[in-house]
Design a protein around this motif. Structure first.
Motif, PDB file in Angstrom:
ATOM      1  N   PHE A 105     -17.241  -8.329 -18.494  1.00  9.64           N
ATOM      2  CA  PHE A 105     -16.911  -9.759 -18.413  1.00  9.64           C
ATOM      3  C   PHE A 105     -15.420  -9.972 -18.621  1.00  9.64           C
ATOM      4  O   PHE A 105     -14.785 -10.750 -17.891  1.00  9.64           O
ATOM      5  N   MET A 106     -14.812  -9.282 -19.592  1.00 13.36           N
ATOM      6  CA  MET A 106     -13.376  -9.429 -19.832  1.00 13.36           C
ATOM      7  C   MET A 106     -12.572  -8.948 -18.627  1.00 13.36           C
ATOM      8  O   MET A 106     -11.590  -9.583 -18.227  1.00 13.36           O
ATOM      9  N   TYR A 107     -12.991  -7.832 -18.037  1.00 14.97           N
ATOM     10  CA  TYR A 107     -12.303  -7.330 -16.841  1.00 14.97           C
ATOM     11  C   TYR A 107     -12.459  -8.325 -15.683  1.00 14.97           C
ATOM     12  O   TYR A 107     -11.521  -8.539 -14.911  1.00 14.97           O
TER      13      TYR A 107
ATOM     14  N   VAL B  55      -7.775 -10.156  -8.571  1.00 18.65           N
ATOM     15  CA  VAL B  55      -8.032  -8.718  -8.432  1.00 18.65           C
ATOM     16  C   VAL B  55      -9.537  -8.485  -8.465  1.00 18.65           C
ATOM     17  O   VAL B  55     -10.214  -8.981  -9.367  1.00 18.65           O
ATOM     18  N   PRO B  56     -10.104  -7.736  -7.505  1.00 22.10           N
ATOM     19  CA  PRO B  56     -11.538  -7.412  -7.547  1.00 22.10           C
ATOM     20  C   PRO B  56     -11.889  -6.658  -8.823  1.00 22.10           C
ATOM     21  O   PRO B  56     -11.071  -5.896  -9.352  1.00 22.10           O
TER      22      PRO B  56
ATOM     23  N   PRO C 203      -9.274  -2.109 -13.679  1.00 23.24           N
ATOM     24  CA  PRO C 203      -8.778  -1.039 -14.557  1.00 23.24           C
ATOM     25  C   PRO C 203      -7.470  -0.412 -14.079  1.00 23.24           C
ATOM     26  O   PRO C 203      -6.654   0.027 -14.898  1.00 23.24           O
ATOM     27  N   PHE C 204      -7.258  -0.398 -12.762  1.00 22.33           N
ATOM     28  CA  PHE C 204      -6.044   0.209 -12.216  1.00 22.33           C
ATOM     29  C   PHE C 204      -4.833  -0.719 -12.324  1.00 22.33           C
ATOM     30  O   PHE C 204      -3.699  -0.282 -12.112  1.00 22.33           O
ATOM     31  N   HIS C 205      -5.078  -1.981 -12.671  1.00 22.72           N
ATOM     32  CA  HIS C 205      -3.986  -2.937 -12.856  1.00 22.72           C
ATOM     33  C   HIS C 205      -3.600  -3.075 -14.333  1.00 22.72           C
ATOM     34  O   HIS C 205      -2.661  -3.797 -14.658  1.00 22.72           O
TER      35      HIS C 205
END
Length: 270
Positions: free
Chosen positions: A204-206, A215-216, A221-223
């Motif tokens: 949820f936080m992501y 961002v999808p 995680p990659f950002h």
């Protein structure tokens, strides 16, 4: 800063002492281990309820997940820090008296390094969890965030939502209500609330971060900096471990109830 620490240092041990004395008077047939265990659970439930309320307040107040701030974040971290230290001590007392009541020959007459070692062996994961919150999470929150990410700290506060139900389950067992519908319903709530608030809260936080910055979810995680992902993984890992323990415990309890046996143990997960 010191005001919050002082309040926490007074409130949580004070509540523990009040509950301990009250339970001794109300349940004279209980052993010291029973009184300490229930007192510890009641204080844990109060701390968790306050943490959840603070978390919901912060999350609903922050429109920008990165830059919006709320005074409750630092305030509650300071207020709750003494609880983490005190709860380790309370858990140790409960463990010590429980082992003495059970007549374990390995438990000496007084407190010693042997009793501390036995306690750490039994509850090492939870002790490490408390210590990490106290010595890692608190300094990062107070000094190294540069005022960013209050929304995410608020989300982490809400992970305590399941704790009062875990505590209620232990108290119901202590009261001899482990075969009641109330206990079974509470067990279902424990599993659902733990899964939602301690495991699903991380995706949820992501997702919220991705919604704000376009961002999808699978690319979020990659950002993020590596240390953010590693930190989330370190927090998430024990939650998954405790959830598996809860599922196994619920299954054993269900099987024992079918055969008329009583299970008086439940893993600490708060």
């Amino acid at each position: 800063m010191f005001c919050g620490l002082l309040c926490g240092a007074v409130v949580f041990p004070g509540l523990f002492c009040i509950f301990r004395q009250t339970l001794k008077l109300c349940f004279t047939q209980w052993s010291d281990a029973d009184v300490l265990s229930v007192s510890e659970r009641l204080v844990s439930a109060i701390h968790a309820s306050l943490a959840t309320a603070a978390g919901v307040t912060v999350v609903t107040s922050c429109r920008d997940v990165m830059t919006d701030s709320h005074w409750l974040v630092n305030g509650f971290v300071l207020f709750g820090a003494p609880y983490m230290a005190f709860d380790i001590f309370a858990m140790y007392l409960t463990h010590y008296h429980t082992q003495r009541v059970r007549g374990r020959s390995s438990v000496p007459c007084g407190h010693s390094l042997q009793t501390v070692r036995a306690f750490l062996t039994k509850d090492l994961m939870l002790v490490l969890h408390h210590a990490a919150l106290l010595f890692i999470f608190m300094p990062i929150t107070l000094f190294f965030r540069r005022g960013l990410g209050d929304f995410f700290i608020g989300c982490l506060f809400t992970t305590e939502f399941s704790t009062p139900f875990v505590s209620m389950g232990k108290i119901l067992i202590q009261l001899g209500l482990d075969n009641t519908k109330l206990h079974r319903v509470n067990g279902v709530i424990v599993l659902l609330s733990f899964f939602v608030c301690r495991i699903l809260i991380f995706p949820f936080m992501y997702w919220m971060y991705g919604q704000q910055f376009g961002v999808p979810l699978h690319k979020v995680p990659f950002h993020l900096p590596l240390h953010c992902n590693v930190g989330n993984l370190v927090i998430l890992a024990p939650q998954i471990y405790w959830f598996i323990l809860l599922v196994k415990k619920a299954n054993r309890l269900y099987l024992r109830q079918k055969t008329g046996q009583v299970d008086k143990d439940r893993p600490r997960t708060d």
